[in-house]
Scaffold this motif. Sequence first.
Motif, PDB file in Angstrom:
ATOM      1  N   GLN A   4       4.939 100.073  84.831  1.00 56.75           N
ATOM      2  CA  GLN A   4       4.716 101.493  84.573  1.00 56.75           C
ATOM      3  C   GLN A   4       5.960 102.129  83.962  1.00 56.75           C
ATOM      4  N   LYS A   5       7.141 101.660  84.396  1.00 57.70           N
ATOM      5  CA  LYS A   5       8.377 102.202  83.843  1.00 57.70           C
ATOM      6  C   LYS A   5       8.458 101.938  82.340  1.00 57.70           C
ATOM      7  N   THR A   6       8.133 100.698  81.940  1.00 50.70           N
ATOM      8  CA  THR A   6       8.164 100.360  80.515  1.00 50.70           C
ATOM      9  C   THR A   6       7.162 101.204  79.738  1.00 50.70           C
ATOM     10  N   ILE A   7       5.960 101.345  80.280  1.00 45.59           N
ATOM     11  CA  ILE A   7       4.930 102.158  79.628  1.00 45.59           C
ATOM     12  C   ILE A   7       5.419 103.592  79.449  1.00 45.59           C
ATOM     13  N   ASP A   8       6.017 104.147  80.496  1.00 42.38           N
ATOM     14  CA  ASP A   8       6.498 105.537  80.433  1.00 42.38           C
ATOM     15  C   ASP A   8       7.583 105.696  79.372  1.00 42.38           C
ATOM     16  N   ILE A   9       8.479 104.720  79.294  1.00 39.67           N
ATOM     17  CA  ILE A   9       9.561 104.806  78.305  1.00 39.67           C
ATOM     18  C   ILE A   9       8.999 104.741  76.891  1.00 39.67           C
ATOM     19  N   VAL A  10       8.086 103.811  76.656  1.00 48.12           N
ATOM     20  CA  VAL A  10       7.522 103.659  75.311  1.00 48.12           C
ATOM     21  C   VAL A  10       6.747 104.906  74.909  1.00 48.12           C
ATOM     22  N   LYS A  91       1.825  83.877  60.303  1.00 47.23           N
ATOM     23  CA  LYS A  91       1.646  82.948  61.424  1.00 47.23           C
ATOM     24  C   LYS A  91       2.398  83.427  62.665  1.00 47.23           C
ATOM     25  N   ALA A  92       2.112  82.767  63.778  1.00 49.13           N
ATOM     26  CA  ALA A  92       2.711  83.152  65.065  1.00 49.13           C
ATOM     27  C   ALA A  92       4.240  83.123  65.000  1.00 49.13           C
ATOM     28  N   GLU A  93       4.802  82.182  64.247  1.00 54.02           N
ATOM     29  CA  GLU A  93       6.254  82.067  64.200  1.00 54.02           C
ATOM     30  C   GLU A  93       6.939  83.228  63.483  1.00 54.02           C
ATOM     31  N   HIS A  94       6.163  84.029  62.756  1.00 56.86           N
ATOM     32  CA  HIS A  94       6.753  85.180  62.079  1.00 56.86           C
ATOM     33  C   HIS A  94       6.980  86.353  63.022  1.00 56.86           C
ATOM     34  N   TYR A  95       6.239  86.419  64.108  1.00 51.64           N
ATOM     35  CA  TYR A  95       6.299  87.602  64.977  1.00 51.64           C
ATOM     36  C   TYR A  95       7.650  87.792  65.670  1.00 51.64           C
ATOM     37  N   PRO A  96       8.299  86.739  66.200  1.00 53.07           N
ATOM     38  CA  PRO A  96       9.629  86.960  66.774  1.00 53.07           C
ATOM     39  C   PRO A  96      10.643  87.484  65.757  1.00 53.07           C
ATOM     40  N   ILE A  97      10.525  87.031  64.513  1.00 52.54           N
ATOM     41  CA  ILE A  97      11.433  87.510  63.465  1.00 52.54           C
ATOM     42  C   ILE A  97      11.220  88.997  63.235  1.00 52.54           C
ATOM     43  N   PHE A 101      13.982  92.310  64.025  1.00 51.83           N
ATOM     44  CA  PHE A 101      14.478  93.281  63.059  1.00 51.83           C
ATOM     45  C   PHE A 101      13.878  94.672  63.263  1.00 51.83           C
ATOM     46  N   LEU A 102      12.732  94.753  63.909  1.00 52.52           N
ATOM     47  CA  LEU A 102      12.202  96.073  64.250  1.00 52.52           C
ATOM     48  C   LEU A 102      13.102  96.744  65.279  1.00 52.52           C
ATOM     49  N   LEU A 103      13.535  95.997  66.296  1.00 52.80           N
ATOM     50  CA  LEU A 103      14.446  96.556  67.297  1.00 52.80           C
ATOM     51  C   LEU A 103      15.799  96.908  66.676  1.00 52.80           C
ATOM     52  N   LYS A 104      16.287  96.067  65.778  1.00 50.73           N
ATOM     53  CA  LYS A 104      17.553  96.369  65.098  1.00 50.73           C
ATOM     54  C   LYS A 104      17.435  97.640  64.263  1.00 50.73           C
ATOM     55  N   ALA A 105      16.278  97.838  63.625  1.00 45.89           N
ATOM     56  CA  ALA A 105      16.080  99.037  62.807  1.00 45.89           C
ATOM     57  C   ALA A 105      15.993 100.283  63.681  1.00 45.89           C
ATOM     58  N   ILE A 106      15.326 100.180  64.822  1.00 47.22           N
ATOM     59  CA  ILE A 106      15.261 101.322  65.750  1.00 47.22           C
ATOM     60  C   ILE A 106      16.667 101.711  66.191  1.00 47.22           C
ATOM     61  N   LYS A 107      17.469 100.713  66.550  1.00 45.63           N
ATOM     62  CA  LYS A 107      18.850 100.979  66.957  1.00 45.63           C
ATOM     63  C   LYS A 107      19.659 101.555  65.816  1.00 45.63           C
ATOM     64  N   ASP A 108      19.471 101.043  64.621  1.00 44.85           N
ATOM     65  CA  ASP A 108      20.241 101.469  63.459  1.00 44.85           C
ATOM     66  C   ASP A 108      19.956 102.924  63.099  1.00 44.85           C
ATOM     67  N   TRP A 122      10.967  98.577  74.532  1.00 45.30           N
ATOM     68  CA  TRP A 122      10.264  98.325  73.284  1.00 45.30           C
ATOM     69  C   TRP A 122      10.167  96.832  72.987  1.00 45.30           C
ATOM     70  N   GLY A 123      11.167  96.078  73.387  1.00 45.61           N
ATOM     71  CA  GLY A 123      11.094  94.633  73.222  1.00 45.61           C
ATOM     72  C   GLY A 123       9.952  94.039  74.025  1.00 45.61           C
ATOM     73  N   GLU A 124       9.799  94.511  75.276  1.00 44.41           N
ATOM     74  CA  GLU A 124       8.700  94.034  76.118  1.00 44.41           C
ATOM     75  C   GLU A 124       7.352  94.451  75.533  1.00 44.41           C
ATOM     76  N   ALA A 125       7.275  95.706  75.092  1.00 46.14           N
ATOM     77  CA  ALA A 125       6.017  96.207  74.533  1.00 46.14           C
ATOM     78  C   ALA A 125       5.647  95.462  73.263  1.00 46.14           C
ATOM     79  N   TYR A 126       6.647  95.209  72.413  1.00 55.95           N
ATOM     80  CA  TYR A 126       6.377  94.473  71.178  1.00 55.95           C
ATOM     81  C   TYR A 126       5.837  93.087  71.490  1.00 55.95           C
ATOM     82  N   GLY A 127       6.401  92.437  72.503  1.00 59.19           N
ATOM     83  CA  GLY A 127       5.931  91.114  72.868  1.00 59.19           C
ATOM     84  C   GLY A 127       4.464  91.108  73.246  1.00 59.19           C
ATOM     85  N   VAL A 128       4.031  92.123  73.994  1.00 57.55           N
ATOM     86  CA  VAL A 128       2.619  92.228  74.383  1.00 57.55           C
ATOM     87  C   VAL A 128       1.741  92.468  73.166  1.00 57.55           C
ATOM     88  N   ILE A 129       2.155  93.397  72.307  1.00 55.74           N
ATOM     89  CA  ILE A 129       1.368  93.718  71.103  1.00 55.74           C
ATOM     90  C   ILE A 129       1.313  92.505  70.173  1.00 55.74           C
TER      91      ILE A 129
END
Length: 398
Positions: A4-10, A91-97, A101-108, A122-129
């Motif tokens: 719930q904490k992660t959901i609230d933050i996102v 493919k599945a191997e593209h998603y971690p990449i 960079f999505l997290l790096k862009a958010i930070k940037d 957001w890292g946890e949420a991205y993994g689920v999505i």
Amino acid sequence: MLSQKTIDIVKSTAPVLEVTGTEITTRFYKMLFDAHPELLNIFNHANQQQGRQQTALANTVYAAAQNIDKLEALLPAVKNIAHKHRSLGVKAEHYPIVGEFLLKAIKDVLKEDATDEILQAWGEAYGVIANVFISVENDMYNEAETKEGGWEDFKEFTIIKKVEESALITSFYLQPKDQSIVSSYLPGQYISIRVQIPGQEYTLNRQYSLSSAYTPEWYRISVKREAEHDPKGQVSTYLHDKIDVGDSLEVSAPAGDFYCDVNEPTPIALISGGVGVTPMYSMLASIADKNAARPVTFIHAARNKEVHAFAEEVTENMSKLENGKSYVVYEQDDANSELTGYLNADKLEKMIDQNSVCYVCGPVAFMESVIQSLVKIGIPTERINYEFFGPSLAIETK
């Protein structure tokens, strides 16, 4: 499952993403391609240059933040995007990449506002999505490869026929180089083609609607020539000017969630503008072949007769129907036109059966106007289906 904490933050970051989403995604693509230029073989360069891909991704990220606690609301949009990913070879191997960079862009972009706690959430949420996308796309890959005539990723096809349909649109008939049958598709679906244009460092991909009823011997796409100086005109110009009978193209299996059920008895209205006629004609021809008793209204808007494609083929297929009506609306006054001007609510109200399910395809402004007009004349939104050519620019949730 997310805490719930992660959901609230996102969810709490959604207002920030609404404001900065496009800035974040623009930065994301720059960082991604600098580190992994090989991914430019997959992404549509024209959509990148025009900012459409950045806007589409920003909308998707914002919608995910809003709906992180009810991801089922995003499933229709996920399936739409997943069809495009499957047709392009994501493919599945593209998603971690992408996630990195999505997290790096958010930070940037957000700098100190992007705390470690926010980035972790957001890292946890991205993994689920990402896992949702990977699961849906794996099913699509399996279906495309295992169905009769199917194949994995891209396959080489030969141009067996090239036909000029109008001043702007040319059809290409594509047959597998190995002479195998082609897998079936639903009328309205598309294929991706991949080309290596001389002088270009990376391959270019484009998606084109299949523009005929299914036949096991070949596929047909009908391509509008875009302006050569326009980024999206690179591939269409190459096809029109350089590709001829006997040449080869790489093709992915049919995909897409914009299609009609040919066998339904419900009245159907097929409404197109310009090159949006391609999936509409596939629907018309398929209904004429398999369900001629179905009431069909076919409405096409074009600038003038010179750019009006498939006129004779539409007439031929309308003659097969027991209850078919066809209308042509030319923007420019023309002695050959039945109606002139723009397709509006007044015109549509006189053409369409109120019980119809409606399918709309064409330029964005045309579609927005037609959809608004259909609602105005009383067609419920759940009976209005439409397809944008290009990345989805809006994510609707209900």
